[in-house]
Design a protein around this motif. Structure first.
Motif, PDB file in Angstrom:
ATOM      1  N   LYS A  94       0.830  -1.217   0.000  1.00 35.37           N
ATOM      2  CA  LYS A  94       0.000   0.000   0.000  1.00 35.37           C
ATOM      3  C   LYS A  94       0.857   1.256   0.000  1.00 35.37           C
ATOM      4  O   LYS A  94       2.017   1.225   0.449  1.00 35.37           O
ATOM      5  CB  LYS A  94      -0.980   0.007   1.172  1.00 35.37           C
ATOM      6  N   ALA A  95       0.242   2.356  -0.477  1.00 37.16           N
ATOM      7  CA  ALA A  95       0.931   3.653  -0.490  1.00 37.16           C
ATOM      8  C   ALA A  95       0.671   4.334   0.835  1.00 37.16           C
ATOM      9  O   ALA A  95      -0.209   5.172   0.967  1.00 37.16           O
ATOM     10  CB  ALA A  95       0.435   4.512  -1.652  1.00 37.16           C
ATOM     11  N   LEU A  96       1.448   3.938   1.850  1.00 35.98           N
ATOM     12  CA  LEU A  96       1.284   4.500   3.181  1.00 35.98           C
ATOM     13  C   LEU A  96       2.684   4.724   3.740  1.00 35.98           C
ATOM     14  O   LEU A  96       3.523   3.809   3.693  1.00 35.98           O
ATOM     15  CB  LEU A  96       0.508   3.519   4.055  1.00 35.98           C
ATOM     16  N   PHE A  97       2.896   5.899   4.255  1.00 36.71           N
ATOM     17  CA  PHE A  97       4.238   6.258   4.714  1.00 36.71           C
ATOM     18  C   PHE A  97       4.170   6.784   6.132  1.00 36.71           C
ATOM     19  O   PHE A  97       3.185   7.463   6.463  1.00 36.71           O
ATOM     20  CB  PHE A  97       4.841   7.294   3.761  1.00 36.71           C
ATOM     21  N   PRO A  98       5.146   6.445   6.979  1.00 38.93           N
ATOM     22  CA  PRO A  98       6.410   5.772   6.706  1.00 38.93           C
ATOM     23  C   PRO A  98       6.250   4.248   6.553  1.00 38.93           C
ATOM     24  O   PRO A  98       5.291   3.661   7.046  1.00 38.93           O
ATOM     25  CB  PRO A  98       7.218   6.079   7.967  1.00 38.93           C
TER      26      PRO A  98
END
Ligand SMILES: N[C@@H](CCC(=O)N[C@@H](CS)C(=O)NCC(=O)O)C(=O)O
Length: 231
Positions: free
Chosen positions: A82-86
Protein backbone atom coordinates in the motif's frame (compact mmCIF):
# COMPACT_ATOMS: atom_id res chain seq x y z
CA UNK A 1 10.32 31.44 -0.37
CA UNK A 2 13.10 33.82 0.55
CA UNK A 3 15.87 32.70 2.85
CA UNK A 4 14.74 34.65 5.94
CA UNK A 5 11.21 33.28 5.69
CA UNK A 6 12.59 29.79 5.10
CA UNK A 7 14.65 29.97 8.26
CA UNK A 8 11.90 31.57 10.34
CA UNK A 9 9.31 28.93 9.39
CA UNK A 10 11.82 26.13 9.86
CA UNK A 11 12.55 27.46 13.37
CA UNK A 12 8.79 27.45 14.03
CA UNK A 13 8.61 23.81 12.97
CA UNK A 14 11.44 23.10 15.38
CA UNK A 15 9.74 24.97 18.23
CA UNK A 16 6.50 23.02 18.06
CA UNK A 17 8.33 19.69 18.37
CA UNK A 18 11.09 20.50 20.84
CA UNK A 19 12.57 18.40 22.52
CA UNK A 20 11.78 15.52 20.14
CA UNK A 21 14.55 14.74 17.68
CA UNK A 22 17.16 16.76 19.52
CA UNK A 23 19.20 14.63 21.91
CA UNK A 24 20.25 11.02 22.09
CA UNK A 25 18.69 9.01 24.93
CA UNK A 26 19.56 5.61 26.36
CA UNK A 27 20.77 3.25 23.70
CA UNK A 28 20.44 -0.49 23.20
CA UNK A 29 22.18 -2.80 20.73
CA UNK A 30 23.50 -1.21 17.54
CA UNK A 31 22.33 -2.53 14.17
CA UNK A 32 25.01 -3.75 11.81
CA UNK A 33 23.31 -2.37 8.72
CA UNK A 34 21.41 0.89 8.33
CA UNK A 35 17.63 0.72 8.45
CA UNK A 36 15.70 1.54 5.29
CA UNK A 37 12.88 4.07 5.52
CA UNK A 38 10.41 5.04 2.81
CA UNK A 39 9.02 8.41 3.84
CA UNK A 40 8.59 12.03 2.91
CA UNK A 41 9.73 15.07 4.80
CA UNK A 42 6.33 16.81 5.17
CA UNK A 43 4.54 13.75 6.54
CA UNK A 44 3.94 14.17 10.32
CA UNK A 45 4.03 10.41 10.90
CA UNK A 46 7.35 10.17 9.08
CA UNK A 47 8.61 13.07 11.23
CA UNK A 48 7.90 11.06 14.40
CA UNK A 49 9.94 8.14 13.04
CA UNK A 50 12.82 10.43 12.04
CA UNK A 51 12.75 11.91 15.55
CA UNK A 52 13.05 8.41 16.99
CA UNK A 53 16.00 7.72 14.69
CA UNK A 54 17.81 10.80 16.03
CA UNK A 55 17.02 9.97 19.66
CA UNK A 56 18.23 6.40 19.13
CA UNK A 57 21.33 7.56 17.25
CA UNK A 58 20.47 5.38 14.25
CA UNK A 59 21.51 5.76 10.64
CA UNK A 60 18.97 5.07 7.93
CA UNK A 61 18.89 4.81 4.19
CA UNK A 62 16.17 7.27 3.28
CA UNK A 63 14.20 6.51 0.12
CA UNK A 64 12.15 9.67 -0.35
CA UNK A 65 8.55 9.24 -1.48
CA UNK A 66 7.26 12.72 -2.36
CA UNK A 67 3.79 12.84 -3.95
CA UNK A 68 4.15 12.11 -7.65
CA UNK A 69 7.61 10.57 -7.22
CA UNK A 70 8.19 7.95 -9.95
CA UNK A 71 10.73 5.74 -8.20
CA UNK A 72 10.39 4.98 -4.49
CA UNK A 73 6.60 5.30 -4.10
CA UNK A 74 5.97 2.46 -6.56
CA UNK A 75 8.84 0.50 -4.99
CA UNK A 76 7.27 0.83 -1.52
CA UNK A 77 3.85 -0.19 -2.82
CA UNK A 78 5.35 -3.23 -4.58
CA UNK A 79 7.05 -4.29 -1.36
CA UNK A 80 4.45 -3.52 1.28
CA UNK A 81 1.22 -3.54 -0.69
CA UNK A 82 0.00 0.00 0.00
CA UNK A 83 0.93 3.65 -0.49
CA UNK A 84 1.28 4.50 3.18
CA UNK A 85 4.24 6.26 4.71
CA UNK A 86 6.41 5.77 6.71
CA UNK A 87 7.36 2.22 5.75
CA UNK A 88 10.34 0.66 7.53
CA UNK A 89 12.57 -2.21 6.50
CA UNK A 90 15.15 -3.54 8.90
CA UNK A 91 17.70 -5.58 6.96
CA UNK A 92 19.18 -6.79 10.28
CA UNK A 93 16.07 -8.69 11.29
CA UNK A 94 14.10 -9.02 8.04
CA UNK A 95 11.20 -7.09 9.65
CA UNK A 96 9.16 -4.63 7.57
CA UNK A 97 6.24 -2.55 8.79
CA UNK A 98 3.85 0.34 8.37
CA UNK A 99 2.37 2.53 11.14
CA UNK A 100 4.58 5.11 12.80
CA UNK A 101 3.70 4.07 16.34
CA UNK A 102 4.47 0.42 15.61
CA UNK A 103 7.74 1.42 13.94
CA UNK A 104 8.74 3.60 16.91
CA UNK A 105 7.86 0.88 19.42
CA UNK A 106 9.89 -1.62 17.38
CA UNK A 107 12.88 0.72 17.22
CA UNK A 108 12.85 1.32 21.00
CA UNK A 109 12.51 -2.40 21.70
CA UNK A 110 15.30 -3.33 19.29
CA UNK A 111 17.74 -0.44 19.57
CA UNK A 112 16.74 1.50 22.70
CA UNK A 113 16.10 0.55 26.30
CA UNK A 114 12.46 -0.41 25.76
CA UNK A 115 9.93 2.30 26.58
CA UNK A 116 9.12 5.03 24.06
CA UNK A 117 9.96 8.47 25.55
CA UNK A 118 7.23 10.97 26.34
CA UNK A 119 7.57 13.35 23.34
CA UNK A 120 6.80 10.39 21.06
CA UNK A 121 4.26 8.71 23.31
CA UNK A 122 1.54 11.34 23.71
CA UNK A 123 -0.77 9.87 21.06
CA UNK A 124 -2.95 12.56 19.44
CA UNK A 125 -0.89 15.35 21.03
CA UNK A 126 2.28 14.02 19.40
CA UNK A 127 0.49 13.74 16.07
CA UNK A 128 -1.01 17.22 16.40
CA UNK A 129 2.31 18.94 17.07
CA UNK A 130 4.03 16.87 14.36
CA UNK A 131 1.29 18.05 11.97
CA UNK A 132 1.74 21.67 13.06
CA UNK A 133 5.43 21.39 12.21
CA UNK A 134 4.39 20.38 8.68
CA UNK A 135 1.76 23.14 8.47
CA UNK A 136 4.30 25.93 8.98
CA UNK A 137 6.31 24.65 5.97
CA UNK A 138 3.43 24.16 3.52
CA UNK A 139 4.35 22.26 0.39
CA UNK A 140 8.00 21.73 1.32
CA UNK A 141 9.26 18.15 1.13
CA UNK A 142 5.84 17.13 -0.12
CA UNK A 143 5.71 17.04 -3.92
CA UNK A 144 8.11 15.57 -6.47
CA UNK A 145 10.18 17.95 -8.49
CA UNK A 146 11.52 16.24 -11.63
CA UNK A 147 15.15 15.29 -11.19
CA UNK A 148 17.71 12.83 -12.47
CA UNK A 149 18.52 9.88 -10.24
CA UNK A 150 22.04 9.67 -8.80
CA UNK A 151 24.05 6.46 -9.28
CA UNK A 152 25.27 6.33 -5.69
CA UNK A 153 23.56 7.22 -2.43
CA UNK A 154 24.23 10.70 -1.15
CA UNK A 155 25.00 11.11 2.56
CA UNK A 156 23.64 13.69 4.97
CA UNK A 157 24.74 14.44 8.54
CA UNK A 158 21.73 15.82 10.36
CA UNK A 159 19.56 15.66 13.42
CA UNK A 160 15.82 15.88 13.11
CA UNK A 161 15.06 19.09 14.95
CA UNK A 162 17.77 21.21 13.32
CA UNK A 163 15.98 23.97 11.35
CA UNK A 164 18.86 24.09 8.87
CA UNK A 165 19.13 20.35 8.33
CA UNK A 166 15.37 20.36 7.61
CA UNK A 167 15.92 22.62 4.58
CA UNK A 168 18.47 20.19 3.13
CA UNK A 169 16.21 17.18 3.80
CA UNK A 170 13.26 18.92 2.11
CA UNK A 171 15.32 19.41 -1.06
CA UNK A 172 16.59 15.81 -1.05
CA UNK A 173 13.00 14.67 -0.63
CA UNK A 174 11.38 16.71 -3.37
CA UNK A 175 14.11 15.70 -5.82
CA UNK A 176 13.63 12.07 -4.72
CA UNK A 177 17.34 11.68 -4.01
CA UNK A 178 18.08 8.65 -1.83
CA UNK A 179 20.61 9.23 0.92
CA UNK A 180 22.25 7.72 3.92
CA UNK A 181 21.06 9.75 6.89
CA UNK A 182 23.68 9.98 9.63
CA UNK A 183 22.03 11.23 12.79
CA UNK A 184 24.30 13.16 15.10
CA UNK A 185 21.94 14.52 17.77
CA UNK A 186 23.15 16.19 20.95
CA UNK A 187 25.07 13.65 22.99
CA UNK A 188 25.61 11.31 20.04
CA UNK A 189 28.70 9.17 20.61
CA UNK A 190 29.44 9.65 16.90
CA UNK A 191 29.75 13.42 16.99
CA UNK A 192 33.49 13.41 17.52
CA UNK A 193 34.14 11.14 14.54
CA UNK A 194 31.89 13.36 12.42
CA UNK A 195 33.75 16.54 13.44
CA UNK A 196 37.05 14.75 12.75
CA UNK A 197 35.89 13.83 9.28
CA UNK A 198 34.19 17.09 8.26
CA UNK A 199 36.39 19.59 10.11
CA UNK A 200 33.69 20.99 12.39
CA UNK A 201 30.60 20.01 14.26
CA UNK A 202 27.79 21.54 12.25
CA UNK A 203 24.77 20.18 10.38
CA UNK A 204 23.64 19.82 7.69
CA UNK A 205 26.71 18.37 6.00
CA UNK A 206 26.24 16.79 2.60
CA UNK A 207 28.49 14.26 0.88
CA UNK A 208 27.84 13.48 -2.76
CA UNK A 209 30.11 10.69 -3.98
CA UNK A 210 28.69 11.11 -7.50
CA UNK A 211 30.47 14.43 -7.93
CA UNK A 212 33.06 14.13 -5.15
CA UNK A 213 31.43 17.06 -3.34
CA UNK A 214 31.20 17.72 0.39
CA UNK A 215 29.67 20.83 1.91
CA UNK A 216 28.17 22.59 4.91
CA UNK A 217 25.55 25.40 4.79
CA UNK A 218 21.91 24.61 4.06
CA UNK A 219 21.52 27.34 1.42
CA UNK A 220 24.58 26.06 -0.47
CA UNK A 221 23.38 22.48 -0.19
CA UNK A 222 19.89 23.30 -1.52
CA UNK A 223 21.40 25.34 -4.33
CA UNK A 224 23.87 22.54 -5.18
CA UNK A 225 21.16 19.85 -5.23
CA UNK A 226 18.89 21.93 -7.48
CA UNK A 227 21.71 22.78 -9.89
CA UNK A 228 23.03 19.23 -10.02
CA UNK A 229 19.87 17.11 -10.06
CA UNK A 230 16.73 19.15 -10.87
CA UNK A 231 15.60 18.83 -14.48
N1 LIG B 1 -1.38 5.64 10.97
C1 LIG B 1 -0.33 5.83 9.98
C2 LIG B 1 -0.71 7.04 9.18
C3 LIG B 1 0.27 7.27 8.04
C4 LIG B 1 -0.28 8.22 7.01
O1 LIG B 1 -1.45 8.60 7.01
N2 LIG B 1 0.61 8.65 6.10
C5 LIG B 1 0.18 9.49 5.00
C6 LIG B 1 1.19 10.63 4.80
S1 LIG B 1 1.28 11.72 6.19
C7 LIG B 1 0.23 8.70 3.72
O2 LIG B 1 1.00 7.77 3.58
N3 LIG B 1 -0.62 9.08 2.76
C8 LIG B 1 -0.63 8.44 1.47
C9 LIG B 1 0.22 9.15 0.49
O3 LIG B 1 1.01 10.03 0.84
O4 LIG B 1 0.10 8.78 -0.68
C10 LIG B 1 1.00 6.00 10.69
O5 LIG B 1 1.03 6.45 11.86
O6 LIG B 1 2.04 5.63 10.09
Amino acid sequence: MNRSLDIATSYLATLVRVPAGLAVGRLGPRPERPLVVYEFEACPFCRKVREALTMLDLDAEIRPCPKGGPRFRPEAVAKGGKALFPYLEDPNTGRAMYESDDIIAYLYESYGDGPVPLPLALGPLTTLSASLASAVRPGFGHHYRPARAPEQLLELYSFEISPYARLAREALCSLELPYLLHNVGKGSPRREAFAGRSGKLMVPYLIDPNTDTQMFESADIVDYLMRTYAK
